[in-house]
Design a protein around this motif. Structure first.
Motif, mmCIF file in Angstrom:
data_model
loop_
_atom_site.group_PDB
_atom_site.id
_atom_site.type_symbol
_atom_site.label_atom_id
_atom_site.label_comp_id
_atom_site.label_asym_id
_atom_site.label_seq_id
_atom_site.Cartn_x
_atom_site.Cartn_y
_atom_site.Cartn_z
ATOM 1 N N SER A 299 35.757 52.196 57.220
ATOM 2 C CA SER A 299 35.926 52.768 55.875
ATOM 3 C C SER A 299 34.957 52.049 54.945
ATOM 4 C CB SER A 299 37.356 52.551 55.377
ATOM 5 O OG SER A 299 37.649 51.165 55.297
ATOM 6 N N TYR A 300 34.437 52.793 53.962
ATOM 7 C CA TYR A 300 33.560 52.166 52.966
ATOM 8 C C TYR A 300 33.881 52.762 51.603
ATOM 9 C CZ TYR A 300 29.652 50.561 50.212
ATOM 10 O OH TYR A 300 28.895 49.979 49.236
ATOM 11 N N TYR A 301 34.237 51.884 50.663
ATOM 12 C CA TYR A 301 34.514 52.338 49.297
ATOM 13 C C TYR A 301 33.724 51.561 48.268
ATOM 14 C CZ TYR A 301 38.432 54.789 51.354
ATOM 15 O OH TYR A 301 39.191 55.632 52.115
ATOM 16 N N MET A 302 33.461 50.280 48.607
ATOM 17 C CA MET A 302 33.015 49.352 47.571
ATOM 18 C C MET A 302 32.387 48.129 48.221
ATOM 19 S SD MET A 302 36.771 47.708 47.009
ATOM 20 C CE MET A 302 36.621 47.952 45.368
ATOM 21 N N THR A 303 31.736 47.300 47.403
ATOM 22 C CA THR A 303 31.348 45.955 47.838
ATOM 23 C C THR A 303 31.863 44.980 46.782
ATOM 24 O OG1 THR A 303 29.249 46.221 46.644
ATOM 25 C CG2 THR A 303 29.239 46.666 49.035
ATOM 26 N N GLY A 304 31.755 43.726 47.079
ATOM 27 C CA GLY A 304 32.195 42.703 46.121
ATOM 28 C C GLY A 304 31.309 41.481 46.266
ATOM 29 N N CYS A 305 31.598 40.449 45.497
ATOM 30 C CA CYS A 305 30.791 39.224 45.537
ATOM 31 C C CYS A 305 31.637 38.031 45.945
ATOM 32 C CB CYS A 305 30.180 38.968 44.163
ATOM 33 S SG CYS A 305 28.951 40.178 43.707
ATOM 34 N N VAL A 306 30.920 37.036 46.450
ATOM 35 C CA VAL A 306 31.566 35.792 46.886
ATOM 36 C C VAL A 306 30.830 34.626 46.245
ATOM 37 C CG1 VAL A 306 32.025 34.297 48.877
ATOM 38 C CG2 VAL A 306 32.264 36.792 49.094
ATOM 39 N N THR A 307 31.581 33.651 45.772
ATOM 40 C CA THR A 307 30.965 32.432 45.272
ATOM 41 C C THR A 307 31.691 31.222 45.837
ATOM 42 O OG1 THR A 307 30.460 31.094 43.311
ATOM 43 C CG2 THR A 307 32.396 32.523 43.175
ATOM 44 N N ALA A 308 30.936 30.165 46.087
ATOM 45 C CA ALA A 308 31.566 28.935 46.580
ATOM 46 C C ALA A 308 32.227 28.192 45.427
ATOM 47 C CB ALA A 308 30.509 28.045 47.226
ATOM 48 N N ASP A 309 31.908 28.604 44.203
ATOM 49 C CA ASP A 309 32.458 27.932 43.028
ATOM 50 C C ASP A 309 33.837 28.504 42.724
ATOM 51 O OD1 ASP A 309 31.222 27.274 39.665
ATOM 52 O OD2 ASP A 309 33.234 27.176 40.528
ATOM 53 N N ALA A 310 34.845 27.741 43.102
ATOM 54 C CA ALA A 310 36.229 28.261 43.070
ATOM 55 C C ALA A 310 36.646 28.674 41.663
ATOM 56 C CB ALA A 310 37.184 27.204 43.604
ATOM 57 N N ASP A 311 36.037 28.011 40.634
ATOM 58 C CA ASP A 311 36.525 28.313 39.274
ATOM 59 C C ASP A 311 35.877 29.562 38.706
ATOM 60 O OD1 ASP A 311 36.298 24.765 38.680
ATOM 61 O OD2 ASP A 311 37.924 26.008 39.502
ATOM 62 N N LEU A 312 34.784 29.982 39.371
ATOM 63 C CA LEU A 312 33.989 31.043 38.743
ATOM 64 C C LEU A 312 34.548 32.422 39.086
ATOM 65 C CD1 LEU A 312 31.426 31.538 37.092
ATOM 66 C CD2 LEU A 312 30.151 31.624 39.236
ATOM 67 N N GLY A 313 34.552 33.295 38.139
ATOM 68 C CA GLY A 313 34.820 34.717 38.437
ATOM 69 C C GLY A 313 36.296 34.969 38.708
ATOM 70 N N GLU A 314 36.907 35.800 37.848
ATOM 71 C CA GLU A 314 38.324 36.116 38.102
ATOM 72 C C GLU A 314 38.385 37.034 39.314
ATOM 73 O OE1 GLU A 314 36.555 37.521 35.782
ATOM 74 O OE2 GLU A 314 36.944 39.658 35.940
ATOM 75 N N LYS A 315 39.534 36.983 39.991
ATOM 76 C CA LYS A 315 39.697 37.817 41.191
ATOM 77 C C LYS A 315 39.899 39.274 40.775
ATOM 78 C CE LYS A 315 39.746 34.833 44.629
ATOM 79 N NZ LYS A 315 38.816 34.924 45.757
ATOM 80 N N LEU A 316 39.201 40.151 41.420
ATOM 81 C CA LEU A 316 39.399 41.588 41.136
ATOM 82 C C LEU A 316 39.956 42.209 42.403
ATOM 83 C CD1 LEU A 316 38.743 44.166 39.376
ATOM 84 C CD2 LEU A 316 36.624 44.288 40.693
ATOM 85 N N ARG A 317 41.176 42.781 42.332
ATOM 86 C CA ARG A 317 41.714 43.386 43.573
ATOM 87 C C ARG A 317 41.005 44.701 43.830
ATOM 88 N NH1 ARG A 317 45.263 43.276 47.348
ATOM 89 N NH2 ARG A 317 46.344 41.422 46.612
ATOM 90 N N GLY A 318 40.263 44.768 44.911
ATOM 91 C CA GLY A 318 39.604 46.014 45.287
ATOM 92 C C GLY A 318 40.465 46.734 46.295
ATOM 93 N N ASN A 319 39.834 47.375 47.292
ATOM 94 C CA ASN A 319 40.612 48.091 48.309
ATOM 95 C C ASN A 319 41.144 47.056 49.299
ATOM 96 O OD1 ASN A 319 41.720 49.840 50.025
ATOM 97 N ND2 ASN A 319 39.814 50.270 51.118
ATOM 98 N N ILE A 320 42.267 46.488 48.916
ATOM 99 C CA ILE A 320 43.000 45.516 49.735
ATOM 100 C C ILE A 320 42.410 44.106 49.620
ATOM 101 C CG2 ILE A 320 43.674 44.877 52.107
ATOM 102 C CD1 ILE A 320 43.757 47.904 52.669
#
Ligand code: BGP
Length: 465
Positions: A299-320
């Motif tokens: 299945s393909y709906y979306m992509t997302g990003c990953v950072t090693a910096d734990a504090d950066l970027g709020e979590k966005l719930r995508g497809n699961i």
């Protein structure tokens, strides 16, 4: 470059029994995990009471309306329809001594109707549901006995439909169990990571045995796996972000590595070692894993990003999956980030990794379609989403990737999996149904119905680059 897709490319749509059939206790069907989660795969388990209500009890009543719906799919020009068999129609409790003939007979009628329209069935053995009794009485996939129960179910349907179904999938989005363990592996409550990976191991063994059984019983069939294609990008070019992204992509590719290469990859045995996870793996299990799939579906709906910096970027719930938002992408009404080029990237990544044929078995846009003043659904947003993704599929084919077909998710409005929402509509066909179960269930064609009909008729030439 022409947008024309190769001859033989399969065009269609994808459905899941628990999201369309309804008839949740008809003809001997047993209760499934989906029946016990009326608010979707992340929702609580709710004991069913006589007379209570879940939108999926009737869903869009595909169980009774499938001839009409298949006629509409045929009108669009479908050559393939992905459906799933509800395990609980065949073995209502999972451990029944004999299969339920009424359940077997209904799928016979479904496949015969598809054959009348020259539409190939692509059948998922397990799509977000399993017999609730196997959860209650055995502890779900945490119990090794589930392997034998599933193998018996698979062999039963392979034998029954050997002349009608030549394309099979084992477990839907087998890599999602870490995010929804009850839906994925039938584990209740606060299960540990070790318990989830042990259950996943049993399911991977069962997948291998299903591949073996399919090859034995239906030699001219092809059987694939099915992954949630959760392609992740590094949030920055920092080496730490690159490596964190590699590890995040490994977390779902590990399933495909086992199902396509036949053994646990080294990065996974290291992950288990580093995290104190010891699995009970028997020699026969490793033999079963060596039965690898004929093709890879996802299945393909979306992509997302990953950072090693734990504090950066709020979590966005995508497809699961949880993911850090990509600042360069727009989102759907449900916050899923829209990335057509990501599909071309994912197709290349999977082709480079496995060199096995690929099949896109879910892609689509969930939107809160509202009828315009003329009473019709002018879903230009869905047309442009799907146009842009299909253009990228065609580009990937031009990159040399072998793609067997494309079945859009939800060619007709269905009940969403995440939150059991009707309003999250995916279809080319509108269903008059509201969240409280009201509505006529009448079907009507959206603008995208005619668009997709033209795309299929022209083998993709009608797509706008
Ligand atoms: C995938 C499932 C499908 C479907 C799709 C859309 O994970 O395989 O069953 O539900 O997601 O998700 P949703 O229905 O939550 O919008």
């Amino acid at each position: 470059m022409s947008n024309r897709f190769p001859d033989g490319f399969l065009w269609g749509g994808a459905l899941a029994a628990n999201q369309v059939e309804g008839a949740y206790q008809e003809d001997g069907k047993g209760l499934s995990t989906s029946d016990m989660q009326p608010n979707g795969i992340f929702g609580p388990v709710t004991a069913r009471q006589p007379g209570d209500f879940s939108i999926k009890d009737v869903a869009i009543d595909f169980y009774h309306r499938y001839p009409q719906d298949i006629a509409l799919f045929s009108e669009m020009g479908f050559t393939c329809l992905r459906v799933s068999i509800a395990w609980t129609r065949i073995f209502p409790n999972g451990d029944d001594a004999q299969p339920n003939e009424a359940g077997l007979a209904w799928y016979d009628k479904l496949f015969d109707e598809l054959a009348r329209h020259n539409i190939q069935p692509l059948v998922t053995l397990s799509h977000y549901e399993m017999p609730w009794a196997l959860v209650e009485n055995y502890g779900g996939w945490g119990n090794r006995k589930l392997i034998a129960f599933f193998e018996r179910y698979a062999r039963t349907v392979f034998e029954r439909y050997r002349d009608k179904v030549k394309l099979w999938l084992t477990f839907n989005e087998i890599n999602m169990s870490l995010h929804a363990p009850l839906t994925g592996v039938g584990l209740l409550g606060d299960c540990t990571t070790t318990e989830i990976y042990q259950a996943i191991h049993h399911q991977l063994v069962a997948s291998g045995l299903a591949v073996k059984a399919c090859h034995e019983i239906i030699p001219d069939a092809r059987i694939g796996n099915m992954l949630l294609g959760g392609l992740m990008y590094p949030l920055s070019c920092k080496p730490a972000d690159i490596f964190a992204t590699l590890q995040e992509n490994h977390s779902w590719q590990f399933f495909g590595d086992i199902q396509c290469r036949g053994a646990y990859p080294g990065y996974m045995t290291r992950y288990f070692r580093d995290n104190g996870i010891t699995l009970n793996i028997e020699p026969a299990d490793l033999e079963a894993l060596r039965h690898t799939v004929d093709f890879i579906s996802f299945s393909y709906y979306m992509t997302g990003c990953v950072t090693a910096d734990a504090d950066l970027g709020e979590k966005l719930r995508g497809n699961i999956l949880d993911m850090v938002p990509n600042p360069h992408l727009e989102s759907s009404e449900w916050g899923w980030q829209i990335d057509p080029l990501g599909l071309r990237t994912l197709l290349n990544v999977l082709w480079d990794r496995y060199q096995k044929p690929l099949f896109i078995v879910e892609n689509g846009l969930g939107a809160n379609d509202q009828p315009a003043a003329d009473g019709r659904i002018h879903d230009d947003y869905r047309i442009s989403y799907m146009n842009d993704h299909l253009v990228q599929v065609r580009e990937a084919i031009d990159d040399g990737v072998e793609v067997l077909g494309y079945t859009s998710w939800g060619p007709i409005d269905i009940i969403s999996a995440s939150k059991a929402e009707v309003a999250k509509r995916y279809g080319f066909i509108y269903v008059d149904l509201q969240q409280d179960g009201s509505g006529t269930l009448n079907r009507s064609r959206k603008d995208s119905f005619w668009w997709y009909q033209q795309v299929i008729k022209t083998h993709g030439a009608a797509l706008k680059p």
